[in-house]
Write an enzyme that holds these catalytic residues in place. Structure first.
Site, PDB file in Angstrom:
ATOM      1  N   HIS A  68      -6.966  -5.643   2.089  1.00 37.89           N
ATOM      2  CA  HIS A  68      -5.793  -5.136   2.796  1.00 37.89           C
ATOM      3  C   HIS A  68      -5.316  -6.229   3.744  1.00 37.89           C
ATOM      4  O   HIS A  68      -6.130  -6.815   4.466  1.00 37.89           O
ATOM      5  CB  HIS A  68      -6.148  -3.925   3.657  1.00 37.89           C
ATOM      6  CG  HIS A  68      -6.671  -2.733   2.922  1.00 37.89           C
ATOM      7  ND1 HIS A  68      -5.943  -1.579   2.764  1.00 37.89           N
ATOM      8  CD2 HIS A  68      -7.865  -2.502   2.308  1.00 37.89           C
ATOM      9  CE1 HIS A  68      -6.665  -0.687   2.103  1.00 37.89           C
ATOM     10  NE2 HIS A  68      -7.839  -1.219   1.818  1.00 37.89           N
ATOM     11  N   GLU A  89     -12.206   3.379  -1.481  1.00 35.95           N
ATOM     12  CA  GLU A  89     -11.727   4.487  -2.319  1.00 35.95           C
ATOM     13  C   GLU A  89     -11.438   4.048  -3.741  1.00 35.95           C
ATOM     14  O   GLU A  89     -11.637   4.811  -4.682  1.00 35.95           O
ATOM     15  CB  GLU A  89     -10.465   5.100  -1.706  1.00 35.95           C
ATOM     16  CG  GLU A  89     -10.742   5.813  -0.384  1.00 35.95           C
ATOM     17  CD  GLU A  89      -9.473   6.306   0.287  1.00 35.95           C
ATOM     18  OE1 GLU A  89      -8.374   6.119  -0.270  1.00 35.95           O
ATOM     19  OE2 GLU A  89      -9.589   6.865   1.387  1.00 35.95           O
ATOM     20  N   VAL A  90     -10.917   2.849  -3.907  1.00 33.94           N
ATOM     21  CA  VAL A  90     -10.539   2.391  -5.248  1.00 33.94           C
ATOM     22  C   VAL A  90     -11.542   1.329  -5.699  1.00 33.94           C
ATOM     23  O   VAL A  90     -11.692   0.290  -5.039  1.00 33.94           O
ATOM     24  CB  VAL A  90      -9.103   1.815  -5.249  1.00 33.94           C
ATOM     25  CG1 VAL A  90      -8.744   1.312  -6.645  1.00 33.94           C
ATOM     26  CG2 VAL A  90      -8.108   2.866  -4.782  1.00 33.94           C
ATOM     27  N   ASP A 114       0.856  -1.189   0.000  1.00 32.27           N
ATOM     28  CA  ASP A 114       0.000   0.000   0.000  1.00 32.27           C
ATOM     29  C   ASP A 114       0.888   1.234   0.000  1.00 32.27           C
ATOM     30  O   ASP A 114       1.897   1.299   0.705  1.00 32.27           O
ATOM     31  CB  ASP A 114      -0.919  -0.007   1.229  1.00 32.27           C
ATOM     32  CG  ASP A 114      -2.059   0.994   1.096  1.00 32.27           C
ATOM     33  OD1 ASP A 114      -3.219   0.564   0.974  1.00 32.27           O
ATOM     34  OD2 ASP A 114      -1.795   2.218   1.091  1.00 32.27           O
ATOM     35  N   ILE A 115       0.511   2.213  -0.805  1.00 34.68           N
ATOM     36  CA  ILE A 115       1.341   3.415  -0.963  1.00 34.68           C
ATOM     37  C   ILE A 115       1.323   4.281   0.303  1.00 34.68           C
ATOM     38  O   ILE A 115       2.235   5.072   0.525  1.00 34.68           O
ATOM     39  CB  ILE A 115       0.865   4.210  -2.208  1.00 34.68           C
ATOM     40  CG1 ILE A 115       1.986   5.046  -2.794  1.00 34.68           C
ATOM     41  CG2 ILE A 115      -0.374   5.034  -1.922  1.00 34.68           C
ATOM     42  CD1 ILE A 115       1.695   5.574  -4.184  1.00 34.68           C
ATOM     43  N   ASN A 146     -12.795  -3.129   2.357  1.00 38.53           N
ATOM     44  CA  ASN A 146     -13.716  -1.986   2.393  1.00 38.53           C
ATOM     45  C   ASN A 146     -14.630  -2.073   1.172  1.00 38.53           C
ATOM     46  O   ASN A 146     -14.159  -2.306   0.054  1.00 38.53           O
ATOM     47  CB  ASN A 146     -12.928  -0.677   2.380  1.00 38.53           C
ATOM     48  CG  ASN A 146     -12.072  -0.506   3.619  1.00 38.53           C
ATOM     49  OD1 ASN A 146     -12.486  -0.884   4.711  1.00 38.53           O
ATOM     50  ND2 ASN A 146     -10.879   0.036   3.458  1.00 38.53           N
ATOM     51  N   HIS A 172     -10.277  -5.303  -3.628  1.00 39.30           N
ATOM     52  CA  HIS A 172      -8.973  -5.556  -3.022  1.00 39.30           C
ATOM     53  C   HIS A 172      -9.164  -5.893  -1.562  1.00 39.30           C
ATOM     54  O   HIS A 172     -10.122  -5.460  -0.930  1.00 39.30           O
ATOM     55  CB  HIS A 172      -8.051  -4.336  -3.145  1.00 39.30           C
ATOM     56  CG  HIS A 172      -8.647  -3.051  -2.647  1.00 39.30           C
ATOM     57  ND1 HIS A 172      -9.543  -2.325  -3.402  1.00 39.30           N
ATOM     58  CD2 HIS A 172      -8.504  -2.381  -1.475  1.00 39.30           C
ATOM     59  CE1 HIS A 172      -9.911  -1.251  -2.723  1.00 39.30           C
ATOM     60  NE2 HIS A 172      -9.313  -1.262  -1.543  1.00 39.30           N
TER      61      HIS A 172
HETATM   62  P1  AMP Z   1      -9.764   1.427   0.053  1.00 38.17           P
HETATM   63  O1  AMP Z   1     -10.217   2.570   0.924  1.00 38.17           O
HETATM   64  O2  AMP Z   1      -9.997   0.096   0.691  1.00 38.17           O
HETATM   65  O3  AMP Z   1     -10.317   1.532  -1.353  1.00 38.17           O
HETATM   66  O4  AMP Z   1      -8.191   1.564   0.001  1.00 38.17           O
HETATM   67  C1  AMP Z   1      -7.467   1.903  -1.136  1.00 38.17           C
HETATM   68  C2  AMP Z   1      -6.011   1.825  -0.749  1.00 38.17           C
HETATM   69  O5  AMP Z   1      -5.252   1.928  -1.919  1.00 38.17           O
HETATM   70  C3  AMP Z   1      -5.536   2.910   0.214  1.00 38.17           C
HETATM   71  O6  AMP Z   1      -5.006   2.300   1.384  1.00 38.17           O
HETATM   72  C4  AMP Z   1      -4.441   3.632  -0.593  1.00 38.17           C
HETATM   73  O7  AMP Z   1      -3.350   4.040   0.199  1.00 38.17           O
HETATM   74  C5  AMP Z   1      -4.049   2.579  -1.606  1.00 38.17           C
HETATM   75  N1  AMP Z   1      -3.501   3.086  -2.860  1.00 38.17           N
HETATM   76  C6  AMP Z   1      -3.996   4.056  -3.635  1.00 38.17           C
HETATM   77  N2  AMP Z   1      -3.226   4.229  -4.715  1.00 38.17           N
HETATM   78  C7  AMP Z   1      -2.224   3.324  -4.629  1.00 38.17           C
HETATM   79  C8  AMP Z   1      -1.096   3.000  -5.433  1.00 38.17           C
HETATM   80  N3  AMP Z   1      -0.846   3.646  -6.583  1.00 38.17           N
HETATM   81  N4  AMP Z   1      -0.271   2.022  -5.025  1.00 38.17           N
HETATM   82  C9  AMP Z   1      -0.499   1.366  -3.867  1.00 38.17           C
HETATM   83  N5  AMP Z   1      -1.542   1.625  -3.064  1.00 38.17           N
HETATM   84  C10 AMP Z   1      -2.391   2.596  -3.435  1.00 38.17           C
END
Ligand code: AMP
Length: 120
Positions: free
Chosen positions: A106, A99-100, A33-34, A91, A104
């Site tokens: 974590h 968010e994405v 995770d970034i 999530n 996925h």
């Molecule tokens: P979520 O809220 O579960 O959708 O979490 C999305 C996660 O993706 C967050 O913890 C971000 O820090 C992570 N994230 C976003 N962009 C990147 C990226 N380019 N590389 C790695 N992790 C990312």
């Protein structure tokens, strides 16, 4: 919700954006995770185009679901967190603060992760 192929994890899968890869097989990709929130914070994503846990559970093939689940176990073993334990988080949607919009999970570990949820 329709899958948006421009989401950041789709771009990572296509190799358009770099990632710190931890593991890859035909069903899954795992990368750091970034913005790590624990000593170990790795994301595992399926290679298929699924918006969320909801979408993946309902629409992925048996082979994709098995492959993805087994990949998580391989990654936790590789990361060395399987023995002491870790937290898996998926999530989902607005209330889940996803968010994405590419499914996925974590993996959070390497230290005690604390209580499960703090509500806003
Ligand atoms: P979520 O809220 O579960 O959708 O979490 C999305 C996660 O993706 C967050 O913890 C971000 O820090 C992570 N994230 C976003 N962009 C990147 C990226 N380019 N590389 C790695 N992790 C990312």
């Amino acid at each position: 919700m329709t899958y948006d192929p421009s989401n950041i994890f789709a771009r990572i899968l296509r190799g358009e954006i770099p990632c710190n890869k931890v593991y890859e097989d035909s069903h899954a990709l795992a990368f750091s995770d970034i913005r790590p929130q624990a000593k170990v914070h790795v994301l595992v994503i399926p290679k298929g185009a699924y918006v969320s846990a909801e979408d993946f559970s309902a629409s992925a093939s048996d082979a994709e679901i098995v492959g993805f689940t087994r990949a998580i176990a391989r990654v936790t073993a590789m990361l060395g967190v399987a023995g002491d334990g870790y937290r898996l988080i998926a999530n989902t949607g607005a209330h889940g603060h996803q968010e994405v919009p590419h499914f996925h999970v974590h993996i959070l570990g390497g230290q005690p992760i604390g209580k499960m949820v703090t509500l806003p």
